[in-house]
Motif scaffolding. Sequence first.
Motif, PDB file in Angstrom:
ATOM      1  N   LEU A   1      28.298  20.749   9.391  1.00 55.94           N
ATOM      2  CA  LEU A   1      28.927  20.747  10.714  1.00 55.94           C
ATOM      3  C   LEU A   1      29.289  22.229  11.354  1.00 55.94           C
ATOM      4  CD1 LEU A   1      31.799  18.065  10.503  1.00 55.94           C
ATOM      5  CD2 LEU A   1      30.498  18.452  12.615  1.00 55.94           C
ATOM      6  N   ARG A   2      29.574  23.146  10.545  1.00 55.25           N
ATOM      7  CA  ARG A   2      29.595  24.469  10.769  1.00 55.25           C
ATOM      8  C   ARG A   2      28.218  25.068  11.214  1.00 55.25           C
ATOM      9  NH1 ARG A   2      32.607  24.616   5.931  1.00 55.25           N
ATOM     10  NH2 ARG A   2      34.790  24.576   6.137  1.00 55.25           N
ATOM     11  N   ALA A   3      27.242  24.874  10.413  1.00 57.70           N
ATOM     12  CA  ALA A   3      25.861  25.138  10.846  1.00 57.70           C
ATOM     13  C   ALA A   3      25.503  24.522  12.376  1.00 57.70           C
ATOM     14  CB  ALA A   3      24.994  24.718   9.845  1.00 57.70           C
ATOM     15  N   VAL A   4      25.868  23.234  12.615  1.00 62.38           N
ATOM     16  CA  VAL A   4      25.439  22.740  13.937  1.00 62.38           C
ATOM     17  C   VAL A   4      26.419  23.311  14.896  1.00 62.38           C
ATOM     18  CG1 VAL A   4      25.733  20.563  15.200  1.00 62.38           C
ATOM     19  CG2 VAL A   4      24.634  20.323  12.904  1.00 62.38           C
ATOM     20  N   GLY A   5      27.695  23.615  14.756  1.00 61.73           N
ATOM     21  CA  GLY A   5      28.437  24.156  15.764  1.00 61.73           C
ATOM     22  C   GLY A   5      28.146  25.495  16.021  1.00 61.73           C
ATOM     23  N   LYS A   6      27.681  26.478  15.060  1.00 60.58           N
ATOM     24  CA  LYS A   6      26.935  27.725  15.429  1.00 60.58           C
ATOM     25  C   LYS A   6      25.881  27.572  16.201  1.00 60.58           C
ATOM     26  CE  LYS A   6      25.807  31.905  12.837  1.00 60.58           C
ATOM     27  NZ  LYS A   6      25.601  32.348  11.635  1.00 60.58           N
ATOM     28  N   HIS A   7      24.973  26.663  15.789  1.00 65.12           N
ATOM     29  CA  HIS A   7      23.576  26.514  16.303  1.00 65.12           C
ATOM     30  C   HIS A   7      23.789  26.267  17.819  1.00 65.12           C
ATOM     31  CE1 HIS A   7      19.462  25.367  17.131  1.00 65.12           C
ATOM     32  NE2 HIS A   7      20.073  24.199  17.738  1.00 65.12           N
ATOM     33  N   HIS A   8      24.803  25.143  18.130  1.00 65.82           N
ATOM     34  CA  HIS A   8      25.042  24.895  19.686  1.00 65.82           C
ATOM     35  C   HIS A   8      25.583  26.120  20.376  1.00 65.82           C
ATOM     36  CE1 HIS A   8      24.618  20.195  18.292  1.00 65.82           C
ATOM     37  NE2 HIS A   8      23.597  20.889  18.640  1.00 65.82           N
ATOM     38  N   ARG A   9      26.573  26.818  19.812  1.00 68.22           N
ATOM     39  CA  ARG A   9      27.035  27.704  20.449  1.00 68.22           C
ATOM     40  C   ARG A   9      26.101  28.821  20.977  1.00 68.22           C
ATOM     41  NH1 ARG A   9      31.145  26.762  16.689  1.00 68.22           N
ATOM     42  NH2 ARG A   9      30.314  28.778  15.287  1.00 68.22           N
ATOM     43  N   LEU A  10      25.383  29.297  20.047  1.00 64.98           N
ATOM     44  CA  LEU A  10      24.559  30.355  20.350  1.00 64.98           C
ATOM     45  C   LEU A  10      23.414  29.965  21.131  1.00 64.98           C
ATOM     46  CD1 LEU A  10      24.056  32.130  16.726  1.00 64.98           C
ATOM     47  CD2 LEU A  10      25.907  32.426  18.705  1.00 64.98           C
ATOM     48  N   THR A  11      22.915  28.917  21.045  1.00 68.58           N
ATOM     49  CA  THR A  11      21.749  28.607  21.763  1.00 68.58           C
ATOM     50  C   THR A  11      22.316  28.185  23.332  1.00 68.58           C
ATOM     51  OG1 THR A  11      21.970  26.104  21.018  1.00 68.58           O
ATOM     52  CG2 THR A  11      20.453  27.604  20.097  1.00 68.58           C
ATOM     53  N   ALA A  12      23.671  27.730  23.532  1.00 68.19           N
ATOM     54  CA  ALA A  12      23.973  27.600  24.637  1.00 68.19           C
ATOM     55  C   ALA A  12      24.184  28.857  25.461  1.00 68.19           C
ATOM     56  CB  ALA A  12      25.180  26.862  24.700  1.00 68.19           C
ATOM     57  N   LEU A  13      24.450  29.940  24.784  1.00 74.50           N
ATOM     58  CA  LEU A  13      24.767  31.332  25.264  1.00 74.50           C
ATOM     59  C   LEU A  13      23.118  31.791  25.697  1.00 74.50           C
ATOM     60  CD1 LEU A  13      26.454  33.455  26.356  1.00 74.50           C
ATOM     61  CD2 LEU A  13      26.661  34.305  23.962  1.00 74.50           C
ATOM     62  N   ALA A  14      22.425  31.533  24.853  1.00 72.06           N
ATOM     63  CA  ALA A  14      21.088  32.135  24.892  1.00 72.06           C
ATOM     64  C   ALA A  14      20.398  31.741  26.075  1.00 72.06           C
ATOM     65  CB  ALA A  14      20.101  32.113  23.691  1.00 72.06           C
ATOM     66  N   ALA A  15      20.873  30.525  26.572  1.00 77.96           N
ATOM     67  CA  ALA A  15      19.866  29.735  27.282  1.00 77.96           C
ATOM     68  C   ALA A  15      20.276  30.207  29.077  1.00 77.96           C
ATOM     69  CB  ALA A  15      20.317  28.299  27.441  1.00 77.96           C
ATOM     70  N   ILE A  16      21.539  30.989  28.954  1.00 81.05           N
ATOM     71  CA  ILE A  16      21.711  31.357  30.256  1.00 81.05           C
ATOM     72  C   ILE A  16      20.914  32.675  30.675  1.00 81.05           C
ATOM     73  CG2 ILE A  16      24.093  32.181  31.568  1.00 81.05           C
ATOM     74  CD1 ILE A  16      25.502  30.583  29.787  1.00 81.05           C
ATOM     75  N   GLY A  17      20.484  32.757  31.792  1.00 80.85           N
ATOM     76  CA  GLY A  17      19.576  33.691  32.412  1.00 80.85           C
ATOM     77  C   GLY A  17      20.514  35.025  32.670  1.00 80.85           C
ATOM     78  N   GLU A  18      21.779  34.998  33.125  1.00 80.02           N
ATOM     79  CA  GLU A  18      22.524  36.080  33.395  1.00 80.02           C
ATOM     80  C   GLU A  18      23.862  35.619  33.534  1.00 80.02           C
ATOM     81  OE1 GLU A  18      21.706  39.507  36.144  1.00 80.02           O
ATOM     82  OE2 GLU A  18      23.373  38.361  37.325  1.00 80.02           O
ATOM     83  N   LEU A  19      24.981  36.106  32.753  1.00 81.08           N
ATOM     84  CA  LEU A  19      26.262  35.777  32.695  1.00 81.08           C
ATOM     85  C   LEU A  19      27.122  37.200  32.775  1.00 81.08           C
ATOM     86  CD1 LEU A  19      28.091  33.541  30.289  1.00 81.08           C
ATOM     87  CD2 LEU A  19      28.930  35.656  30.474  1.00 81.08           C
ATOM     88  N   VAL A  20      28.058  37.321  33.660  1.00 80.12           N
ATOM     89  CA  VAL A  20      28.814  38.349  33.838  1.00 80.12           C
ATOM     90  C   VAL A  20      30.395  37.919  33.487  1.00 80.12           C
ATOM     91  CG1 VAL A  20      29.571  40.243  35.199  1.00 80.12           C
ATOM     92  CG2 VAL A  20      27.364  39.272  35.632  1.00 80.12           C
ATOM     93  N   ALA A  21      30.793  38.639  32.447  1.00 79.70           N
ATOM     94  CA  ALA A  21      32.317  38.617  32.188  1.00 79.70           C
ATOM     95  C   ALA A  21      32.959  39.668  32.040  1.00 79.70           C
ATOM     96  CB  ALA A  21      32.170  37.831  30.574  1.00 79.70           C
TER      97      ALA A  21
END
Length: 569
Positions: free
Chosen positions: A437-457
């Motif tokens: 579960l932890r690995a799945v959660g980490k995978h989804h968090r990182l891949t969701a962020l990496a999919a964004i072309g540009e994010l400004v925070a």
Amino acid sequence: MQLAFDELGTPLREVTFVVVDLETTGGAPDGGNITEIGAVKVRGGRVLGEFATLINPGTSIPPQIVALTGITTAMVHHAPRIEEVLPSFLEFADGAVLVAHNAGFDTSFLKAACGRHGYAWPNPTVLCTLKLARRVLRREHTPRRSHRLSALAALFGSATTPNHRALDDARACVDVLHGLLERVGSLGVQSLEELLDYLPDITPAQRRKRDLAAGLPERPGVYLFRGPSDEVLYVGTASNLRRRVRQYFTSSESRGRIKEMVALAERVEAVECAHSLEAAVRELRLLAAHRPAYNRRSRNPGKVWWVVLTDEPFPRLAVVRRPRDGAFGPFSSQAGAKAAAATLADIAVLRTCTPRIPATGASSRPCVLAELGSCGAPCAGEQSVDEYRPSVRLVSGLVNGTDATALALGSAKLAEIASAHRFERAARRRDELASLLRAVGKHHRLTALAAIGELVAAAPDGAGGWEFAVVRHGRLASAGVARRGVPPLPVVDSLVAAAETVLPGPGPLRGANPEETLLLWRWLTRPGVRLVRTSTPWAEPLHGAGRWQSWLDAADTAVALEAVGDAAG
């Protein structure tokens, strides 16, 4: 070596000292309690305030302590308890350098009292006048050839004679402190930092190298220690580059490995950064580029492992180093990746054998896993490609975040094992499922962020301004700040215009360094951070690990309770 004026830290005349003395019922915190606190606050030679109180230790005071201090059990009967006194004392000493004669004794009692009664120990800078006296004065130059407080008070002509009462001893220690500061002042010690540097355990060679920090800016950034051949020995980050690098040449640096590095260093190079996030990212990149011999972490940020479905008629899970689209990870170790693959294969009933099986099936003899129901035995022709395909979909659905049925099946298998009273096996299955579960959660968090072309925070800087980060495909492309009073949006536009061009690469993270993407994710999800704009919405899969957080919390609680039980047993 005396520093130039502009290199000085906090001048000693501007430092607030709280000189403290304790009387106790014993010689150590585990065998004694505090009976009296006395403290004097001074700055620039002037007394700013005093703090003094008797304390009820909750036990009778031993006769030898009564004889030494004159404090009797009757005297402290109506005195407050230490838990009532601590808040007032901590407020009195807040922000000051704590001074005591044999400071380890006094601070150990105070720290232990804070721990017992739920107060956070503020971890102040501590100065021991006993250690300083031993550094400044030879024994033969002191009365009675001693460094005791009474001898030093006589040497410096203190107006107060120490008598083993807390406030009087603290007052005498103030005079001793001032006398010692006069002695070290003639040696060029003019700031608090130089005073701490002057204490023992610094080699002359280490002290001479302080000038390596002289030209560094007092700004956040990354520093690189370079050796005789200009090789990078060590990389680190700092919120104040000059102050942090100077600490490597003081007594506060006690690590033998780092002392060895400092002895080899010939120069220090600095890279200024807009804020701490940019510094942390640049540190990761420099560690990967130089792999310094004296760094222990993150020297191989690309050394991660992934789990993939093999490309064949009857796919299986394989552990690989180079990810491709659809890979599951990242994992910091091969063992962790193999464990996740094994758990997932067991839940989905995927084959784990390595031979390539043709689409028409094979005629091999089924292995023991088929007999246990953990494999459909396609190797023996007992399962067609179409019959095998649902198992593959379970895995790909979980990895892609479109179907969490695999997690539900894993939980159901766990409940079945527990209902059969196979508790050890159930505990192992619970831990395996929690890790997955932890690995799945980490995978989804990182891949969701990496999919964004540009994010400004933007994150508040704590002083009315903003710290900005431009993130492209899981990588920091630009960073900057807008101090208080500066319009933020023009700064954002400039940062975006000057940001690094990031072309997405292959794999779930679009070619980004997993450590960098995780670092960015943690910064972006801190309280107070705001999204200024994104090229596409930032969202994690609906059918991921998020809905299972309560299950994971319960599993973690169960593990913690088991650990307590084992320790008690």
